[in-house]
Design a protein around this motif. Structure first.
Motif, PDB file in Angstrom:
ATOM      1  N   ASP A  39       4.028  35.664  -8.163  1.00 34.01           N
ATOM      2  CA  ASP A  39       2.732  36.306  -8.004  1.00 34.01           C
ATOM      3  C   ASP A  39       2.646  37.618  -8.783  1.00 34.01           C
ATOM      4  N   TRP A  40       3.773  38.266  -9.009  1.00 34.55           N
ATOM      5  CA  TRP A  40       3.705  39.480  -9.830  1.00 34.55           C
ATOM      6  C   TRP A  40       3.156  39.160 -11.214  1.00 34.55           C
ATOM      7  N   GLN A  41       3.467  37.959 -11.702  1.00 35.09           N
ATOM      8  CA  GLN A  41       2.854  37.563 -12.972  1.00 35.09           C
ATOM      9  C   GLN A  41       1.411  37.111 -12.769  1.00 35.09           C
ATOM     10  N   GLN A  42       1.175  36.400 -11.666  1.00 34.17           N
ATOM     11  CA  GLN A  42      -0.129  35.753 -11.518  1.00 34.17           C
ATOM     12  C   GLN A  42      -1.243  36.700 -11.088  1.00 34.17           C
ATOM     13  N   THR A  43      -0.880  37.631 -10.247  1.00 27.54           N
ATOM     14  CA  THR A  43      -1.931  38.409  -9.597  1.00 27.54           C
ATOM     15  C   THR A  43      -2.813  39.120 -10.615  1.00 27.54           C
ATOM     16  N   ASP A  44      -4.066  39.247 -10.273  1.00 27.05           N
ATOM     17  CA  ASP A  44      -5.047  39.898 -11.128  1.00 27.05           C
ATOM     18  C   ASP A  44      -5.243  39.207 -12.476  1.00 27.05           C
ATOM     19  N   THR A  45      -4.889  37.925 -12.542  1.00 27.50           N
ATOM     20  CA  THR A  45      -5.221  37.178 -13.752  1.00 27.50           C
ATOM     21  C   THR A  45      -6.139  36.019 -13.377  1.00 27.50           C
ATOM     22  N   TYR A  46      -6.553  35.285 -14.371  1.00 24.00           N
ATOM     23  CA  TYR A  46      -7.417  34.131 -14.110  1.00 24.00           C
ATOM     24  C   TYR A  46      -6.700  33.019 -13.362  1.00 24.00           C
ATOM     25  N   TYR A  47      -5.370  33.123 -13.273  1.00 20.93           N
ATOM     26  CA  TYR A  47      -4.675  32.134 -12.459  1.00 20.93           C
ATOM     27  C   TYR A  47      -5.151  32.236 -11.011  1.00 20.93           C
ATOM     28  N   ILE A  48      -5.360  33.470 -10.566  1.00 19.49           N
ATOM     29  CA  ILE A  48      -5.891  33.685  -9.218  1.00 19.49           C
ATOM     30  C   ILE A  48      -7.337  33.199  -9.154  1.00 19.49           C
ATOM     31  N   VAL A  49      -8.075  33.524 -10.200  1.00 18.97           N
ATOM     32  CA  VAL A  49      -9.479  33.094 -10.229  1.00 18.97           C
ATOM     33  C   VAL A  49      -9.537  31.565 -10.134  1.00 18.97           C
ATOM     34  N   ALA A  50      -8.594  30.914 -10.802  1.00 17.24           N
ATOM     35  CA  ALA A  50      -8.554  29.450 -10.709  1.00 17.24           C
ATOM     36  C   ALA A  50      -8.255  29.007  -9.287  1.00 17.24           C
ATOM     37  N   HIS A  51      -7.241  29.630  -8.690  1.00 19.89           N
ATOM     38  CA  HIS A  51      -6.879  29.270  -7.305  1.00 19.89           C
ATOM     39  C   HIS A  51      -8.096  29.350  -6.394  1.00 19.89           C
ATOM     40  N   PHE A  52      -8.754  30.477  -6.410  1.00 18.27           N
ATOM     41  CA  PHE A  52      -9.750  30.601  -5.352  1.00 18.27           C
ATOM     42  C   PHE A  52     -11.031  29.857  -5.667  1.00 18.27           C
ATOM     43  N   HIS A  53     -11.280  29.557  -6.934  1.00 24.11           N
ATOM     44  CA  HIS A  53     -12.440  28.690  -7.161  1.00 24.11           C
ATOM     45  C   HIS A  53     -12.127  27.242  -6.780  1.00 24.11           C
ATOM     46  N   TYR A  54     -10.868  26.837  -6.919  1.00 21.02           N
ATOM     47  CA  TYR A  54     -10.546  25.485  -6.452  1.00 21.02           C
ATOM     48  C   TYR A  54     -10.742  25.365  -4.954  1.00 21.02           C
ATOM     49  N   VAL A  55     -10.280  26.372  -4.219  1.00 21.37           N
ATOM     50  CA  VAL A  55     -10.461  26.260  -2.772  1.00 21.37           C
ATOM     51  C   VAL A  55     -11.897  26.560  -2.357  1.00 21.37           C
ATOM     52  N   LEU A  56     -12.543  27.469  -3.081  1.00 14.16           N
ATOM     53  CA  LEU A  56     -13.901  27.839  -2.652  1.00 14.16           C
ATOM     54  C   LEU A  56     -14.941  26.880  -3.192  1.00 14.16           C
ATOM     55  N   PHE A  57     -14.849  26.601  -4.467  1.00 13.40           N
ATOM     56  CA  PHE A  57     -15.864  25.709  -5.034  1.00 13.40           C
ATOM     57  C   PHE A  57     -15.469  24.257  -4.777  1.00 13.40           C
ATOM     58  N   GLY A  58     -14.248  23.897  -5.178  1.00 14.99           N
ATOM     59  CA  GLY A  58     -13.795  22.531  -4.932  1.00 14.99           C
ATOM     60  C   GLY A  58     -13.682  22.247  -3.456  1.00 14.99           C
ATOM     61  N   GLY A  59     -13.291  23.265  -2.687  1.00 11.38           N
ATOM     62  CA  GLY A  59     -13.163  23.075  -1.264  1.00 11.38           C
ATOM     63  C   GLY A  59     -14.473  23.322  -0.555  1.00 11.38           C
ATOM     64  N   ALA A  60     -14.730  24.570  -0.273  1.00 11.48           N
ATOM     65  CA  ALA A  60     -15.877  24.895   0.583  1.00 11.48           C
ATOM     66  C   ALA A  60     -17.161  24.234   0.088  1.00 11.48           C
TER      67      ALA A  60
END
Ligand code: HEA
Ligand code: HEA
Ligand code: CUA
Ligand code: CU
Lengths: 684, 356, 104, 203
Positions: free
Chosen positions: A407-428
């Protein structure tokens, strides 16, 4: 027979649609209503409006990022847009549209006439609506000059109109959000606006909890409640315990910005990390607040479209509760790189991983539900399956964040943006669309078109993967979040272009949905009363649902009681439709459509509207307290709110008495049946 | 009953293909990606990647299994036109399965947890004896101070190769986040607090970085460089940095530049050691020390010159762009547009590029 | 009363007695405070837990007797304790990660 | 008594599965979330009270007047007694006593809040302003938020008291309101029990 009833109703709806006086009456009936169904629809329409707003904001972001060094938006505009995009999507779309489902369905699913506190329910809606208006009014009134000493291009003192919306990112990190680094009022709009929205959610949380605990139909024990109801309960509990935290945090930030306290002012000994703790103490439970309603929805649709009971009902319920419980203990996983102690990082990394277990239980039970079923791929089912598929991707990337050093590499990058759009858009959002397709007939009396529905699904499914899939790679290849431009030399142009294309594919899908909605609402196939051969109580009522819900208060003897009235089992355990099933359904629906006694309904009231309005005025007053008009505004708002509350308290408690016929002043005998027409007129 | 029409589309067949295509598009194309975290250039970033990949592949296996099961279920059990499926068996659950899919994920997670924790404790804190460099975040540039030697510089952090470096970080204003993807992960710069970040470069080279935490208007224009050199080069660099600024040849364009620098507003914010040595307290805003400005390959928050491998001409063009109009390049910039004439800018460029 | 619990409820007399106990406990708290100030040897190691215990007692008395929680359905105490325990746990961990309390 | 309210108004029309009146259940549910509100504020205070704000910084602790606060804490504690007596009187149907105790409770509440205003005034005179350091900010926000709760409670008590005066007594339906306000009032009291120890006595 069922179809005949529906047809008749639709015809009536069409003939009355153009009768003006009733429309006027209709409008006020919406303002003053305490009917959970109308409130639910208002939540739904408002939320959808904000979805379009948030979506257009996203499209603007994507146009800017389509290529390196984009020149479509200024930095101020971009920062404002990603902030309002997130605030809109989360607080003005997903939360309220979930509230729309809760409101409309909860009483129906537990066999109640209304929620426990109908007028409080109305108050939550109006507070929410005015809170949303308040936040968006920053577009007109907000200011966001640069910090003292900073310079805008061309020597401007104020960015453009669009650049004056809140621009702090959705988690409003201190100290950037403080008065020193964000002078102007734009952030006050976000902070006070979120505070208002929190009030609305807290009220409805209490309301839903009491409703579920106290208003269930006879025989509906807790473990006979539909999973959707369970998830509503869990979400309400999450809201109940997490909103206070953000309320206090926002309160502190308001004081910091407006009244000179020093909580987050580092130079004076304040602690910016404290903000992060308080925000994420709320923020992480919040993400489950966003996903659990969708999980509840698919737990209803998957069994229906597989013609099997939900696999492992108690496990699914328990897993939902476990997710909520664990969800309170993981907040610092958003702060892995903020310098918290190493031991804390380890502890929060581990606790975060544990959430995968109950979530997995849900996923596997859903698979178990579909497995061996008789799977009908109607649009609601497509969206439900899409939900499962996409949510798993987002969930798995979530687990890779829990691997702390990664996560030190991932945080604050689009990798996070990808994660939460998958759960929010793909999910919710996929889950919520499944719900929209599934319950549309119950709400409007017509089916949403299947052809367009499927087009919508595939456009969204493909668009979604095109948009958020490449973000994984982009992020780890160096695409930092919240950057209004990225350098050509970083080699991220191609990926970003694909993302932008994907966003427009999604938009096309949403457009198809809107056309489908408008068309089906007017000309759609009239809905049978039980179009999906469903399992829960709301389908024992005519479509659309009559104002008084159940003419006969139901009694249930098992989980999925309705289903077992229709189906038995043979020796092999296969479902067998009982010969008398059609008759049972018709009887039930007929009885529910024809009350033979007076039904007490919550009385409409003007005051919830004014409480909401008053609270918004107070917020303006607080924000502008140093201006000459500030204090008068504050006082006006306080009078309005307190006055409305007192008037509410002393309002005669007597209720409107409904029999089969409506008793509105200008209403003819058929009024109760023309509900959908009024719906159309007022909201459409 | 009038059930809605069933679909004829082959469901989900496109999913794997689609993802593949997207993945290829996103990751391929032989473009150079100086911020690519996969391309680790030192043991710290390497350890992180060594941790990430097994987890990634594990996740991929779970992904394939779950999506496979889903597709299979849909494929096997969907109703097709004309072929009515029998009513399904009404199975409401299975305790043994519940147990399995509770226990197996728990074990998988436990397996992930162990290397996570060990790597975490290995990497989180600086080991004793590491070379310390202070990093101070400003809106929107990084300042670097070398406590051992007293060197002060900006934007480009110079480190010796094959050496354990410990960045001691804080911020002068808001939160920033120091990220050199090829060398290490990220760590915030928090005003009023100190955080640490380990850095280690195996080879000499230029490593790109970016401020990763949103820090106001020009967060996008806050980048950084780490330049790793051989030990000898590093020592030479240190000695050079400690010298006062070069004096321009009399009568040269550079000298004219120096005059403009001294006569204009520049001295209100910038220090050039040996030319103006004000008390740092009297400067109006914190601004980069320009004493050895020309020794830095990039400036203005490491965003200029913009080219991947800039020539001298690119460098000068970048400087010209900056001096003409800082807030347009960097909205919100604390260096204002100073209304310099083209002629003055020429002189300043000549002077500044002489400050090796 | 709804749950037929009326006759279990304390009568005014008992309420006054409870209030007296509360008053005594409060006095003890204040006394402890001065003890800590005055007598160096006792120090915080002893007074702090003592104070916490006394206040917990007061808390319990008010909740159980004045708010009748003892006589209500367990559902209500479940909500109440969840809120209290959750708040206690979350903020304790927060303080610990912020370094204000030493947990780990 | 409470269930007789059943036939009227909100939260009542339906049978109540848990056997607890919906409004009462709602109040308890709400109070359980109040812990999180106050907890956050106490958390802030505990965080900042030990921080070092440099030489010469003024901390709330230095200004505490323990005897004074002890007395006002005592007053608030006793207001819980009067509150419970009001409720108990109503249960006996003694309207006069109910009213008296309601007003007494409100009065004690006012005394407490006045004490707090006085304390704030003193502190400000000594230079402990809201914006002097985060510890002071946290102190004022915590105690102020609590005081705000007390004020709301006083208002609700007054409304009940005056209603009783105007109509000669509270109906059984309104009796539930007394109970609800009582719950709220005791809650505000127990929060003060915690604040008194954590903020004032443990230094
Ligand atoms: C709907 C919303 C939602 C949901 C459900 C989740 C679910 C999860 N999230 Fe996510 N998250 C967000 C919304 C959500 N998240 C948002 C909005 C942010 C960013 C906020 C911001 O910065 O702006 C974020 C950020 C975020 C971070 C911080 C990243 C960072 O900024 O550095 C982390 C870190 O651990 C994380 C982890 C997780 C985990 C472990 C889950 C788990 O719940 C997922 C569990 C699910 C699965 C694992 C899949 C199914 C399970 C199986 C098939 C079983 C087998 C699996 C295994 C054995 C692994 N999330
Ligand atoms: C539920 C939550 C939710 C949803 C649904 C979305 C939906 C989308 N988001 Fe969202 N996003 C967030 C929550 C959400 N986002 C959050 C929390 C952040 C973090 C913000 C922060 O950092 O603070 C974020 C940040 C974020 C970023 C990163 C910004 C940055 O860091 O710089 C991007 C960039 O691509 C993005 C893109 C999109 C896109 C393309 C969609 C699309 O899916 C949108 C699809 C919808 C539509 C397209 C609407 C359809 C409109 C019409 C049909 C009208 C037709 C009209 C025209 C075409 C003109 N989002
Ligand atoms: Cu500094 Cu972003
Ligand atoms: Cu999270």
């Amino acid at each position: 027979m069922a179809i005949d009833v529906a047809d008749e109703r639709v015809e009536q709806a069409e003939t009355t649609l153009y009768r003006r006086p009733r429309l006027t009456y209709g409008f006020w009936s919406w303002i003053t209503t305490a009917d959970h169904k109308k409130i639910g629809m208002m939540y739904g329409y408002t939320a959808f409006f904000f979805f379009i707003a948030g979506g257009i904001e996203a499209l603007l972001l994507r146009i800017q990022l389509a290529g390196p060094e984009g020149a479509f938006l200024s930095a101020a505009e971009y920062n404002g847009l990603f902030t309002t995009h997130a605030v809109t999507m989360i607080f003005l779309f997903v939360m309220p549209i979930s509230a729309a489902f809760f409101n409309y369905l909860l009483p129906l699913m537990i066999g109640a006439r209304d929620v426990a506190f109908p007028r409080m329910n109305a108050v939550s809606f109006w507070i929410f609506l005015f809170g949303g208006i308040f936040i968006y009014s920053s577009l007109i009134f907000g200011t966001s000059p640069p910090p003292v000493g900073g310079n805008l291009p061309g020597g401007a003192i104020e960015p453009s109109l669009l650049g004056s919306i809140p621009n702090s990112g959705w988690f409003i990190y201190a100290p950037n959000s403080g008065a020193t680094y964000s002078p102007g009022t734009s952030i006050d709009y976000a902070v006070l606006g979120l505070q208002i929205l929190g009030v609305a959610s807290l009220i409805s949380a209490v309301n839903f909890i009491v409703t579920i605990l106290n208003m269930r139909a006879k025989g509906m024990r807790l473990l006979r409640m539909p999973v959707f109801v369970w998830m509503t309960l869990v979400v309400a509990l999450l809201l109940l315990f997490s909103l206070p935290i953000i309320a206090i945090a926002l309160f502190m930030l308001t004081f910091d910005r407006l009244f000179g306290t020093l909580f987050f002012v580092a130079e004076a000994g304040g602690d910016p990390i404290l903000w992060q703790h308080l925000f994420w103490l709320f923020g992480h439970p919040e993400v489950y607040i966003l996903i659990l309603p969708a999980m509840g929805i698919v737990s209803e649709t998957l069994p229906v479209f597989s013609k099997k009971p939900l696999f492992g009902y108690p496990a699914v319920v328990f897993a939902g509760a476990a997710i909520a419980f664990l969800g309170f203990g993981v907040w610092a996983h958003h702060m892995f790189s903020s310098g918290i102690p190493t031991v804390a990082q380890a502890a929060f990394g581990l606790s975060t991983m544990t959430i995968a277990i109950p979530t997995g239980i849900k996923i596997f039970n859903w698979l178990g539900t579909v497995w061996g079923g008789r799977v009908r791929l109607n649009t609601p089912m497509l969206f439900s399956l899409g939900f499962v598929a996409l949510f798993v991707i987002g969930g798995l990337s979530g687990v890779t964040h829990a691997v702390v050093p990664s996560d030190w590499q991932q945080t604050d990058t689009y990798y996070i943006v990808a994660h939460f759009h998958y759960v929010l858009f793909g999910g919710a959002i996929f889950g919520l669309f499944a719900g929209i397709y599934y319950w549309f007939p119950k709400v409007t009396g017509r089916m949403l078109g299947e052809g367009m529905g499927k087009t919508h699904f595939w456009l969204m499914f493909i668009g979604m993967n095109l948009t958020f899939g490449p973000m994984h790679w982009l992020g780890l290849q160096g695409m930092v979040r919240r950057t209004w431009v990225y350098p050509e030399e970083a080699g991220l142009g191609a990926g970003n272009f694909v993302v932008t294309v994907g966003a427009f594919v999604i938009a096309l899908g949403v457009l198809v949905f809107m056309i489908n909605w408008v068309y089906s609402k007017r000309r759609g196939v009239p809905a049978p009363n039980d179009p999906w051969d469903a399992r829960t109580l709301e389908w024992t009522m005519p479509s659309p649902t009559p104002e008084y819900n159940f003419a006969v208060e139901p009694t249930v003897t098992s989980l999925d009681d309705f289903w077992y009235q229709k189906y038995g089992e043979d020796e092999e355990g296969r479902a067998v439709r009982k010969p008398e099933a059609d008759q049972v359904v018709d009887d039930l629906i007929y009885r529910n459509g024809h009350p033979d006694q007076e039904i007490h309904l919550p009385a409409p009231s003007y005051f919830p509207f004014f409480v909401g309005l008053g609270i918004m005025v107070i917020a303006y007053g607080i924000m502008y307290h140093t201006r000459p008009f500030g204090i008068p505004l504050l006082v006006t708002g306080a009078f309005l709110t307190v006055g409305a509350l007192i008037a509410w308290g002393s309002e005669p408690l007597e209720e409107v008495h409904h029999d089969d016929h409506h008793d509105g002043p200008e209403d003819g005998p058929e009024a109760a049946e023309t509900e959908p027409a009024m719906t159309d007129g007022a909201a459409g | 009953m009038n059930r809605p029409r069933r679909s004829d589309l082959p469901l989900f067949k496109r999913l794997p293909l689609l993802l593949l295509a997207v993945g290829l598009l996103g990751s391929c194309g032989r473009v150079e990606q100086p911020l690519n975290s996969f391309d680790s250039q030192g043991p710290i970033a390497e350890r992180i990647n060594d941790l990430f990949w097994p987890v990634f592949w594990g996740a991929t296996v779970i992904f394939v299994l779950v999506q496979g099961a889903l597709l299979l279920a849909v494929f096997l059990f969907r109703e097709r036109k004309g072929k009515e499926r029998p009513e399904p068996k009404q199975i409401a659950g299975n305790t043994r399965l519940e147990l399995i899919w509770t226990v197996v994920p728990t074990l998988i997670l436990a397996a992930i947890a162990v290397p996570t924790i060990t790597t975490l404790f290995d990497l989180a804190e600086c080991p004793a004896g590491a070379m310390e460099i202070e990093v101070i975040g400003h809106q929107w540039w990084f300042e670097f101070r070398y406590p051992d030697s007293g060197v002060v510089t900006a934007n480009v952090m110079v480190i010796p190769e094959d050496t354990e470096v410990c960045a001691k970080m804080t911020s002068d204003d808001v939160l920033h986040n120091f990220w050199i993807p090829k060398l290490a992960g990220k760590r915030y710069l928090v005003p009023g607090q100190e955080t640490e970040q380990r850095l280690y470069a195996e080879q000499p080279g230029e490593y790109w970085g970016h401020c990763a935490e949103f820090c106001g208007l020009s967060h996008a224009r806050m980048r950084a460089r780490v330049e790793a050199m051989t030990q000898a080069d590093f020592e030479a660099w240190t000695t050079e940095q400690l010298m006062p600024a070069a004096t321009p040849a009399p009568g040269s364009e550079a000298e004219r530049g120096q005059e403009i620098f001294l006569a204009g507003t520049c001295v209100g914010c910038h220090i050039i050691d040996g030319v103006n040595n004000p008390d740092p307290e009297t400067l109006t805003v914190p601004a980069p020390d320009l004493t050895h400005f020309a020794s830095r390959s990039v400036f203005a928050g490491a965003t200029l010159p913009a080219q991947l491998s800039p020539t001298d001409a690119d460098w000068e063009a970048g400087l010209r762009l900056w001096l003409t109009d800082p807030p347009t390049w960097k909205p919100g910039s604390f260096m204002p547009e100073l209304g310099l004439t083209a002629d003055e800018i020429d002189a300043l460029v000549a002077y500044l590029s002489s400050l090796e | 009363m709804a749950e037929g619990a009326q006759h279990h409820h304390p009568q005014p007399r008992q309420y006054v007695q409870i209030a007296l106990v509360l008053a005594v406990l409060t006095a003890a708290e204040v006394a402890l405070f001065y003890l800590e100030d005055g007598v160096e040897e006792i120090g915080q190691t002893l007074t702090v837990p003592a104070l916490l215990i006394l206040s917990a007692l007061k808390f319990y008395l008010v909740v159980a007797m004045f708010m009748h929680l003892r006589f209500e359905k367990p559902l209500l105490s479940r909500f109440f304790t969840s809120g209290a325990v959750l708040a206690g746990a979350l903020y304790l961990i927060t303080l610990a990660t912020l370094g204000a309390v030493i947990l780990f | 008594m409470a269930e007789l309210v059943g036939g009227h108004g909100e939260g009542a029309g339906h049978h109540q599965v848990t056997g607890i009146d919906s409004r009462k259940l709602g109040m308890w549910v709400f109070l359980s979330s109040e812990f999180l509100f106050f907890g956050a504020l106490i958390n802030n205070y505990l965080l900042f009270k030990g921080r070092d704000f440099g030489p010469g910084a003024l901390y709330p602790v230095e200004l505490y007047d323990i005897p004074f606060t002890s007395i006002s804490s005592f007053v608030l504690l006793m207001s819980s007694l009067t509150m419970v007596l009001a409720h108990s009187a109503l249960a006996r149907g003694d309207q006069y006593q109910t009213r008296t105790w309601l007003f007494a409770t409100a009065f004690l509440g006012v005394v407490f809040v006045s004490g707090q205003f006085f304390e704030f005034g003193e502190f400000i005179l000594h230079g402990l302003k809201l914006n002097i350091n985060p510890a002071a900010s946290a102190f004022y926000l915590l105690t102020g938020f609590h005081g705000f709760h007390v004020i709301i409670g006083v208002l609700m008590l007054m409304v009940l008291g005056f209603k009783s005066m105007r109509t000669g007594g509270l109906s059984e339906a309104e009796g539930l309101n007394v109970e609800l306000v009582g719950l709220y009032w005791h809650f505000v009291d127990i929060i003060w029990i915690v604040i008194f120890v954590l903020v004032y006595l443990i230094q």
